[in-house]
Design a protein around this motif. Structure first.
Motif, PDB file in Angstrom:
ATOM      1  N   ILE B 453       0.949  -0.947   0.121  1.00 26.05           N
ATOM      2  CA  ILE B 453       0.131   0.046   0.149  1.00 26.05           C
ATOM      3  C   ILE B 453       0.801   1.311  -0.118  1.00 26.05           C
ATOM      4  CG2 ILE B 453      -1.965   1.422   1.305  1.00 26.05           C
ATOM      5  CD1 ILE B 453      -2.495  -1.384   2.564  1.00 26.05           C
ATOM      6  N   LYS B 454       0.729   2.093  -1.009  1.00 29.62           N
ATOM      7  CA  LYS B 454       1.723   3.098  -1.299  1.00 29.62           C
ATOM      8  C   LYS B 454       0.895   4.484  -0.683  1.00 29.62           C
ATOM      9  CE  LYS B 454       3.856   2.636  -5.030  1.00 29.62           C
ATOM     10  NZ  LYS B 454       3.015   1.623  -5.550  1.00 29.62           N
ATOM     11  N   ILE B 455       1.546   5.210   0.165  1.00 29.42           N
ATOM     12  CA  ILE B 455       0.903   6.662   1.129  1.00 29.42           C
ATOM     13  C   ILE B 455       1.782   7.525   0.591  1.00 29.42           C
ATOM     14  CG2 ILE B 455       0.460   7.075   3.023  1.00 29.42           C
ATOM     15  CD1 ILE B 455       0.438   4.238   4.268  1.00 29.42           C
ATOM     16  N   ALA B 456       0.901   8.444   0.074  1.00 27.61           N
ATOM     17  CA  ALA B 456       1.875   9.982  -0.315  1.00 27.61           C
ATOM     18  C   ALA B 456       1.955  10.713   1.033  1.00 27.61           C
ATOM     19  CB  ALA B 456       1.047  10.541  -1.408  1.00 27.61           C
ATOM     20  N   THR B 457       3.030  11.417   0.934  1.00 25.91           N
ATOM     21  CA  THR B 457       3.221  12.330   1.967  1.00 25.91           C
ATOM     22  C   THR B 457       2.692  13.459   1.994  1.00 25.91           C
ATOM     23  OG1 THR B 457       5.432  13.174   1.385  1.00 25.91           O
ATOM     24  CG2 THR B 457       5.388  11.034   2.566  1.00 25.91           C
ATOM     25  N   ASN B 458       2.091  13.851   0.655  1.00 23.33           N
ATOM     26  CA  ASN B 458       1.909  15.205   0.221  1.00 23.33           C
ATOM     27  C   ASN B 458       0.758  15.312  -0.795  1.00 23.33           C
ATOM     28  OD1 ASN B 458       3.340  16.088  -2.784  1.00 23.33           O
ATOM     29  ND2 ASN B 458       4.825  14.957  -1.393  1.00 23.33           N
ATOM     30  N   SER B 459       0.051  16.127  -0.997  1.00 19.60           N
ATOM     31  CA  SER B 459      -1.220  15.930  -1.892  1.00 19.60           C
ATOM     32  C   SER B 459      -0.685  16.203  -3.317  1.00 19.60           C
ATOM     33  CB  SER B 459      -2.281  16.864  -1.503  1.00 19.60           C
ATOM     34  OG  SER B 459      -2.719  16.893  -0.425  1.00 19.60           O
ATOM     35  N   ALA B 460       0.260  17.081  -3.414  1.00 21.67           N
ATOM     36  CA  ALA B 460       0.799  17.408  -4.821  1.00 21.67           C
ATOM     37  C   ALA B 460       1.311  16.130  -5.738  1.00 21.67           C
ATOM     38  CB  ALA B 460       1.848  18.577  -4.879  1.00 21.67           C
ATOM     39  N   MET B 461       1.960  15.384  -4.713  1.00 25.28           N
ATOM     40  CA  MET B 461       2.542  14.216  -5.552  1.00 25.28           C
ATOM     41  C   MET B 461       1.412  13.090  -5.789  1.00 25.28           C
ATOM     42  SD  MET B 461       3.576  10.939  -5.025  1.00 25.28           S
ATOM     43  CE  MET B 461       4.214  10.704  -3.256  1.00 25.28           C
ATOM     44  N   TYR B 462       0.528  13.065  -4.555  1.00 29.88           N
ATOM     45  CA  TYR B 462      -0.570  12.146  -4.643  1.00 29.88           C
ATOM     46  C   TYR B 462      -1.494  12.356  -5.917  1.00 29.88           C
ATOM     47  CZ  TYR B 462      -5.073  10.097  -3.470  1.00 29.88           C
ATOM     48  OH  TYR B 462      -6.065   9.177  -3.305  1.00 29.88           O
ATOM     49  N   GLU B 463      -1.437  13.549  -6.285  1.00 26.09           N
ATOM     50  CA  GLU B 463      -2.268  13.927  -7.599  1.00 26.09           C
ATOM     51  C   GLU B 463      -1.607  13.600  -8.812  1.00 26.09           C
ATOM     52  OE1 GLU B 463      -5.408  14.391  -7.498  1.00 26.09           O
ATOM     53  OE2 GLU B 463      -5.566  14.880  -5.358  1.00 26.09           O
ATOM     54  N   SER B 464      -0.329  13.937  -8.798  1.00 21.61           N
ATOM     55  CA  SER B 464       0.456  13.956  -9.891  1.00 21.61           C
ATOM     56  C   SER B 464       0.925  12.314 -10.155  1.00 21.61           C
ATOM     57  CB  SER B 464       1.887  14.764  -9.900  1.00 21.61           C
ATOM     58  OG  SER B 464       2.641  13.849  -9.235  1.00 21.61           O
ATOM     59  N   MET B 465       0.711  11.595  -9.084  1.00 17.41           N
ATOM     60  CA  MET B 465       1.124  10.253  -9.320  1.00 17.41           C
ATOM     61  C   MET B 465      -0.295   9.231  -9.048  1.00 17.41           C
ATOM     62  SD  MET B 465       5.168   9.971  -8.568  1.00 17.41           S
ATOM     63  CE  MET B 465       5.354   8.336  -9.230  1.00 17.41           C
ATOM     64  N   ARG B 466      -1.393   9.690  -9.262  1.00 13.50           N
ATOM     65  CA  ARG B 466      -2.501   9.067  -9.056  1.00 13.50           C
ATOM     66  C   ARG B 466      -2.750   7.768  -9.038  1.00 13.50           C
ATOM     67  NH1 ARG B 466      -5.078   7.762  -6.567  1.00 13.50           N
ATOM     68  NH2 ARG B 466      -7.181   8.092  -5.941  1.00 13.50           N
ATOM     69  N   ASP B 467      -2.119   7.252 -10.301  1.00 14.68           N
ATOM     70  CA  ASP B 467      -2.257   5.741 -10.598  1.00 14.68           C
ATOM     71  C   ASP B 467      -1.381   4.924  -9.765  1.00 14.68           C
ATOM     72  OD1 ASP B 467      -3.746   6.542 -12.870  1.00 14.68           O
ATOM     73  OD2 ASP B 467      -2.070   6.339 -14.271  1.00 14.68           O
ATOM     74  N   ASP B 468      -0.592   5.401  -9.058  1.00 13.93           N
ATOM     75  CA  ASP B 468       0.460   4.742  -8.106  1.00 13.93           C
ATOM     76  C   ASP B 468       0.180   4.909  -6.763  1.00 13.93           C
ATOM     77  OD1 ASP B 468       2.510   3.511 -10.055  1.00 13.93           O
ATOM     78  OD2 ASP B 468       2.196   5.529 -10.840  1.00 13.93           O
ATOM     79  N   MET B 469      -0.130   5.730  -6.269  1.00 16.32           N
ATOM     80  CA  MET B 469      -0.670   5.892  -5.045  1.00 16.32           C
ATOM     81  C   MET B 469      -1.862   5.574  -4.582  1.00 16.32           C
ATOM     82  SD  MET B 469       2.076   7.449  -3.966  1.00 16.32           S
ATOM     83  CE  MET B 469       3.330   6.996  -5.065  1.00 16.32           C
ATOM     84  N   ASP B 470      -1.882   4.775  -3.392  1.00 17.35           N
ATOM     85  CA  ASP B 470      -3.168   4.052  -2.830  1.00 17.35           C
ATOM     86  C   ASP B 470      -3.755   4.954  -1.730  1.00 17.35           C
ATOM     87  OD1 ASP B 470      -3.200   1.040  -3.788  1.00 17.35           O
ATOM     88  OD2 ASP B 470      -1.154   1.612  -2.951  1.00 17.35           O
ATOM     89  N   LEU B 471      -3.091   5.815  -0.986  1.00 16.29           N
ATOM     90  CA  LEU B 471      -3.590   6.591   0.077  1.00 16.29           C
ATOM     91  C   LEU B 471      -2.763   7.971   0.189  1.00 16.29           C
ATOM     92  CD1 LEU B 471      -3.670   4.009   2.850  1.00 16.29           C
ATOM     93  CD2 LEU B 471      -5.807   4.880   1.469  1.00 16.29           C
TER      94      LEU B 471
END
Ligand SMILES: [Ca+2]
Ligand SMILES: [Ca+2]
Ligand SMILES: [Ca+2]
Ligand SMILES: [Ca+2]
Ligand SMILES: [Ca+2]
Lengths: 523, 523
Positions: B453-471
């Motif tokens: 389960i991959k968890i982004a530390t910040n919303s900007a990266m979460y949005e830019s790598m949406r296919d790879d980030m679970d949470l």
């Protein structure tokens, strides 16, 4: 040895040199078998497996066991004529000599003139294959590289008939190491060597983005010229390599899609290359042995030595590596060195290895492996005397560190471990455009982008692994002439250089054998 | 920190603890920006990149820079209020304390009772997935393993609906090492751990034949029970693992054909397992961070710590590793150890690392990586204080060497490098059936047979790598409550344990990230 002793071979026995106090069984000898060898009767007092040694004279405890006319170690117990000689009564006490007064390069071989059909590159080098490479800077981008490569299957590749395929060079490191330390430098050399390889018509470097071995590192430390924003026009530059990162593209899916488009452009570019006649002096032939047995040093390795001499006679380059397996026979290469400086470089690499393995309380002569031992090889000196015969008889011109660009002509050494994929990866990174690989136990190794010719040391394994073996040196045990066999192998090598597929190419191997050797901790 | 300072976050700034003399920019602050923080006005005198630190007080040269309420290193120059604080004026002088008098385990968390749907195995462990594994003993059989796995594509796998897939665990070593030395032992543990993993319903071990890590070695040293001549009948044994070698089968093509037949039988066997309710105490959750940034320790890692505490409260196991990144914060784990003996084991592993890297004239604190530094992390202590927050707040029950079987419940440490694939491979070999992976820069890591389960530390990266980030833990910067976010992540983890696919599973990642960590020379 230019010809194996025919009458002995017909007995199922080889006695290599008159001074040797051991002979080798070429088929299992039953206990109680009586042989007539070199004018005396010998009774084999227990079963001798094929490839193993037995004494043809009494050897007092502590005295040398002689094979190839050289000591391969000392008896650890009294050995009687007919005894099996192996790990139970033979051990190695090799000492490296630093005496450079023996340096005396042989006279050059008679010049030969041969050609092959290859891909002429802008830098003057000639490829034997024409691949598009996807090179991963770090393990984190390995899966993406493989997924892109998989999209270019045989059916789709028909659009680019001059290209041999798209392959992914991926690995298990690229981060968590000292910045620009020994580990990163070694990896950087390998990645740069593959990206600029003469068998690579075009290349894409693909990373995650936050690794230590970034595009920026490769540009600054390895002279990779990157095209950050590749367009159709820019890709026509000969020296530009597009570099992408998954983090800047927005992840796995977006990277695969964009890389696929790039690879189509790279394929168009690579497809412009066609084969044209090239002088055989453009050959850089790496020699390797893997899964050695008791026959390696008797058949396939000397035959490869003959090929090496032919390549050198043509003005080409022959590269022997596997430093851990030169140890024990380094004195032969020292004596054949061009200069004392070249000899000293070789001795320095051997000393490096001794120091390196000592850090782990290990020994350089831990080799031969369990498999080698089962095949009849007892000591590293014995294995090395056989291994070094791959280098033929010409002058040692230069010694290279692992994965550095090979620019010398003639016979050279590249420092590497004996481990096949790591050793071959280094030679290919250095520019090897052909590999000759001898095997006794039966290796199935392949390596993209460089064709690997696999040579069986014995006919039994050649027959049982027929799909994987290109050539059979086992015929030397049946009385064929070494020079004749070597000449045939050289002709075959030129055919392969011109495009004939090897067994491992037919089988599609070489996508998982890219193994950069690195030294130093993973942090 | 149970709640990020809301008003500061709205300024684009986090000031974690009142005693901290630095704050973190959560978005780029332009030079000249004036902030009102903790009752005083601060003027940022140059541009501060997002994730980077700036001083909120004057720090004389040589005095500690404080973040998380702890020293993260000393100023190397006079730092003025509003200055950027990074590698140019901050360095680490961490000293490991061997004082065990601080050992004082916290009281246990309130018990929780939760369940998931898993695959119950004969040994009592529970799988979260049900794979068939092809395990390579040596690099020489890697291509064959991949070629067999590729034959079982999604279409064909419909025949075995209870099986998640066939995967190949291949690697770059297995030979050319000291027999039963540290390198071979580590590899042997990894291979054995994967072959017996609760997420593996059935397994085939595939080798070349002459390598050092043979079937015989795994049988003798790792307790692998082999079925040399597998038949339908024998394959019904729960503890038997078929083992094949390419040399005995007659090479690449014959091995692939025979292995394909075996895998069909293994799939039939694995398909007999179905999901059934299991207590969450069967969870063995590995925690990992990779591609850290300045937010890792502020958002995703503490959120994972909350999940770890929940898992432990359920009676399950939480495994933190990455010893090189615990260094600098080891005193927090020492204080939370069950006994002084457990604390000493951790200190022993850290000492081992110091000795190991010293052999190469390296330093354990070479980390953080270039990428980490670009993201705003300056020192290993800073990174480690953030990294160790993945372990939550419970007692440290045990310390394991790399890739050894994890049998303890509660929070444990496994020794490993920080390098993601090597670290995760060790935890999975130890039995981890779920991995929580935090990333700031954006890792695309996946690992078969264990869901990640991959968890982004910040919303900007979460949005830019949406296919790879679970949470997305970046919501913590926008004022969400840490316990709420952690509870949601725990619920998601239970869903994944029950079969919900992660992003990396949807993308089909995990075939090239099997990276056994080994120490010692390749010969
Ligand atoms: Ca070898
Ligand atoms: Ca080798
Ligand atoms: Ca690979
Ligand atoms: Ca990390
Ligand atoms: Ca990591």
């Amino acid at each position: 040895m230019s010809k194996v002793n025919e009458s002995a071979a017909s007995h199922g026995v080889i006695h290599l040199r008159p001074v040797d106090n051991v002979a080798i069984a070429t088929a299992t000898l039953a206990a109680g078998t009586t042989l007539w060898l070199s004018g005396r009767e010998i009774c084999v007092n227990r079963s001798i497996p094929a490839g193993h040694k037995f004494a043809v004279a009494s050897i007092p405890s502590g005295l040398p066991v002689i094979k190839y006319g050289c000591p391969i170690g000392n008896a650890t117990a009294a050995v009687f004529c007919g005894d099996h000689v192996h790990t139970h009564n033979l051990t190695d006490h090799h000492v490296v000599s630093n005496d450079l007064t023996t340096v005396s390069p042989p006279s050059p071989p008679t010049k030969l003139s041969r050609t092959f059909d290859g891909f002429h590159r802008a830098d003057g080098r000639v490829g034997t294959r024409n691949y598009v490479a996807l090179i991963s800077t770090v393990n984190c981008s390995a899966s993406v590289c493989h997924k892109v490569a998989e999209r270019f299957d045989q059916q789709r590749m028909k659009r680019w008939p001059n290209v041999d395929g798209v392959f992914a060079a991926t690995h298990t490191t690229g981060c968590a190491m000292q910045f620009n330390g020994i580990k990163q430098k070694m990896l950087g050399r390998v990645l740069a060597g593959y990206s600029r390889h003469p068998n690579v018509g075009a290349c894409l470097i693909l990373g995650l983005g936050c690794e230590q071995t970034t595009a920026g590192y490769l540009t600054e430390h390895q002279g990779i010229v990157s095209l950050y924003a590749p367009s159709g026009e820019k890709l026509t530059r000969d020296d530009g390599i597009p570099i992408m990162t998954m983090q800047s593209e927005g992840g796995t899916r977006a990277t695969i899609a964009k890389a696929e488009t790039f690879v189509e452009q790279l394929l168009d570019r690579a497809n412009m290359f066609t084969r044209a006649p090239a002088d055989a002096s453009a050959l850089v032939v790496g020699t390797e042995c893997g899964g050695s047995d008791g026959y390696s040093g008797l058949t396939a390795n000397p035959a490869v030595g003959v090929v090496s001499d032919r390549v050198v006679a043509c003005g080409g380059t022959s590269v022997i590596s596997e430093t851990t397996e030169l140890y024990g026979a380094e004195h032969l290469l020292v004596a054949r060195s061009r200069t004392p400086e070249v000899a000293q470089k070789l001795l320095d690499r051997i000393q490096w290895w001794k120091d390196y393995v000592a850090m782990y309380d290990g020994q350089i002569d831990n080799n031969p492996s369990a498999g080698n031992k089962a095949g009849g090889l007892t000591t590293i000196t014995e294995k090395s005397l056989g291994a070094v015969s791959k280098s033929g008889s010409t002058t040692l011109e230069e010694v290279y560190e692992y994965a550095t660009p090979i620019t010398s002509k003639g016979l050279v050494v590249m420092d590497s471990p004996g481990f096949d994929p790591a050793s071959v990866t280094g030679k290919v990174a250095g520019g090897a455009n052909l590999v000759l690989f001898t095997t006794g136990r039966g290796s199935c190794f392949g390596c993209k982008p460089t064709p690997v010719i696999k040579i069986a040391t014995n006919s039994a394994m050649y027959e049982s692994m027929r799909d994987d073996m290109d050539l059979n040196a086992g015929t030397l045990l049946e009385g064929r002439d070494l020079q004749d066999v070597g000449e045939e192998f050289f002709d075959f090598a030129l055919e392969v250089a011109s495009g004939r597929k090897t067994c491992s190419e037919e089988l599609g191997l070489g996508d998982h054998e890219f193994v950069p050797w690195t030294v130093g901790p993973t942090l």
